[in-house]
Design a protein around this motif. Structure first.
Motif, PDB file in Angstrom:
ATOM      1  N   VAL A   1     144.854  56.835 -17.773  1.00 18.19           N
ATOM      2  CA  VAL A   1     144.582  58.110 -18.429  1.00 18.19           C
ATOM      3  C   VAL A   1     145.666  58.319 -19.478  1.00 18.19           C
ATOM      4  O   VAL A   1     146.829  58.533 -19.147  1.00 18.19           O
ATOM      5  CB  VAL A   1     144.578  59.278 -17.420  1.00 18.19           C
ATOM      6  CG1 VAL A   1     144.291  60.599 -18.133  1.00 18.19           C
ATOM      7  CG2 VAL A   1     143.570  59.027 -16.307  1.00 18.19           C
TER       8      VAL A   1
ATOM      9  N   ARG B   1     140.080  50.456 -17.116  1.00 16.93           N
ATOM     10  CA  ARG B   1     139.400  51.299 -18.103  1.00 16.93           C
ATOM     11  C   ARG B   1     140.451  52.278 -18.599  1.00 16.93           C
ATOM     12  O   ARG B   1     141.189  52.858 -17.813  1.00 16.93           O
ATOM     13  CB  ARG B   1     138.232  52.035 -17.468  1.00 16.93           C
ATOM     14  CG  ARG B   1     137.398  52.836 -18.460  1.00 16.93           C
ATOM     15  CD  ARG B   1     136.185  53.409 -17.727  1.00 16.93           C
ATOM     16  NE  ARG B   1     134.945  53.388 -18.408  1.00 16.93           N
ATOM     17  CZ  ARG B   1     134.312  52.383 -18.983  1.00 16.93           C
ATOM     18  NH1 ARG B   1     134.853  51.212 -19.020  1.00 16.93           N
ATOM     19  NH2 ARG B   1     133.145  52.525 -19.551  1.00 16.93           N
TER      20      ARG B   1
ATOM     21  N   VAL C   1     141.164  55.737 -20.858  1.00 19.24           N
ATOM     22  CA  VAL C   1     140.526  56.948 -21.363  1.00 19.24           C
ATOM     23  C   VAL C   1     141.563  57.769 -22.115  1.00 19.24           C
ATOM     24  O   VAL C   1     142.662  58.004 -21.607  1.00 19.24           O
ATOM     25  CB  VAL C   1     139.935  57.782 -20.200  1.00 19.24           C
ATOM     26  CG1 VAL C   1     139.385  59.100 -20.698  1.00 19.24           C
ATOM     27  CG2 VAL C   1     138.867  56.994 -19.463  1.00 19.24           C
TER      28      VAL C   1
ATOM     29  N   GLN D   1     138.091  54.371 -24.224  1.00 22.05           N
ATOM     30  CA  GLN D   1     136.989  55.327 -24.196  1.00 22.05           C
ATOM     31  C   GLN D   1     137.568  56.654 -24.676  1.00 22.05           C
ATOM     32  O   GLN D   1     138.369  57.283 -23.986  1.00 22.05           O
ATOM     33  CB  GLN D   1     136.412  55.452 -22.782  1.00 22.05           C
ATOM     34  CG  GLN D   1     135.201  56.352 -22.711  1.00 22.05           C
ATOM     35  CD  GLN D   1     134.555  56.335 -21.337  1.00 22.05           C
ATOM     36  OE1 GLN D   1     134.878  55.529 -20.481  1.00 22.05           O
ATOM     37  NE2 GLN D   1     133.631  57.249 -21.136  1.00 22.05           N
ATOM     38  N   GLU D   2     137.180  57.071 -25.872  1.00 25.11           N
ATOM     39  CA  GLU D   2     137.763  58.265 -26.477  1.00 25.11           C
ATOM     40  C   GLU D   2     137.110  59.524 -25.930  1.00 25.11           C
ATOM     41  O   GLU D   2     136.073  59.979 -26.419  1.00 25.11           O
ATOM     42  CB  GLU D   2     137.667  58.182 -27.996  1.00 25.11           C
ATOM     43  CG  GLU D   2     138.559  57.092 -28.556  1.00 25.11           C
ATOM     44  CD  GLU D   2     138.673  57.125 -30.064  1.00 25.11           C
ATOM     45  OE1 GLU D   2     138.072  57.997 -30.726  1.00 25.11           O
ATOM     46  OE2 GLU D   2     139.396  56.253 -30.600  1.00 25.11           O
ATOM     47  N   THR D   3     137.730  60.053 -24.913  1.00 28.16           N
ATOM     48  CA  THR D   3     137.330  61.296 -24.272  1.00 28.16           C
ATOM     49  C   THR D   3     138.503  61.750 -23.408  1.00 28.16           C
ATOM     50  O   THR D   3     139.530  61.088 -23.355  1.00 28.16           O
ATOM     51  CB  THR D   3     136.033  61.121 -23.444  1.00 28.16           C
ATOM     52  OG1 THR D   3     135.566  62.405 -23.003  1.00 28.16           O
ATOM     53  CG2 THR D   3     136.239  60.199 -22.256  1.00 28.16           C
TER      54      THR D   3
ATOM     55  N   LEU E   1     134.695  62.918 -16.794  1.00 28.11           N
ATOM     56  CA  LEU E   1     135.138  62.875 -18.185  1.00 28.11           C
ATOM     57  C   LEU E   1     134.405  63.908 -19.033  1.00 28.11           C
ATOM     58  O   LEU E   1     133.270  64.289 -18.728  1.00 28.11           O
ATOM     59  CB  LEU E   1     134.929  61.470 -18.757  1.00 28.11           C
ATOM     60  CG  LEU E   1     135.513  60.328 -17.928  1.00 28.11           C
ATOM     61  CD1 LEU E   1     135.250  58.992 -18.610  1.00 28.11           C
ATOM     62  CD2 LEU E   1     136.993  60.522 -17.673  1.00 28.11           C
TER      63      LEU E   1
END
Length: 151
Positions: free
Chosen positions: A10, A31, A33, A104-106, A122
């Motif tokens: 994150v 992953r 984010v 992951q752009e959020t 998300l």
């Protein structure tokens, strides 16, 4: 859409990007984010000079270094030290492209534990299930959020 991964990172600042490069090179399932270098772009002053020299870089495996970035640009070390915020952000973008780090752009809006896994909700409506989570966010205090503050 629900995704499963071994490690959820994150935050996509310097430490998150460095960790992602490390994990990716070792073929570890992860992953990431966040918005790349968002804290630096929004809250570090334009024209700021970094205390770190060009020997400090994001890549733990020393492949995509600031020195290599400068060399590819044909820029001399002596012309850029101390490093400016703008040059550092350019290096970070170059590093992400070279290392092929997926982001992951959020934002994570909720994070909780479900048995022996974590579940992240998300802002884009998707979710991520992960065995472990690394929080690599920037920090920033705002005048509208203080402990005990009420509107």
């Amino acid at each position: 859409m629900n995704h499963a991964t071994e490690t959820l990172i994150v935050g996509a600042g310097p430490f998150g990007l460095g960790l992602a490069a490390y994990l990716q090179k070792r073929q570890h399932d992860f992953r990431m984010v966040g918005y790349p270098m968002e804290f630096w772009k929004r809250h570090m002053p334009a024209g700021m000079l970094l205390r770190s020299g060009i020997e400090w870089h994001l890549d733990p495996d020393n492949q995509w270094t600031i020195e290599r970035f400068l060399s590819e640009r044909g820029t001399s070390r002596g012309l850029v030290e101390p490093l400016s915020r703008e040059l550092y952000l350019s290096y970070c973008e170059w590093f992400m492209r070279r290392a092929e780090i997926p982001v992951q752009e959020t934002y994570v809006t909720q994070l909780g534990q479900n048995g022996n896994h974590f579940q992240a909700t998300l802002a884009d409506g998707s979710s991520v299930r992960a065995r472990q989570v690394v929080i690599a966010t920037g920090f920033y205090s705002t005048p509208t959020f203080r402990p005990g503050y009420r509107n």
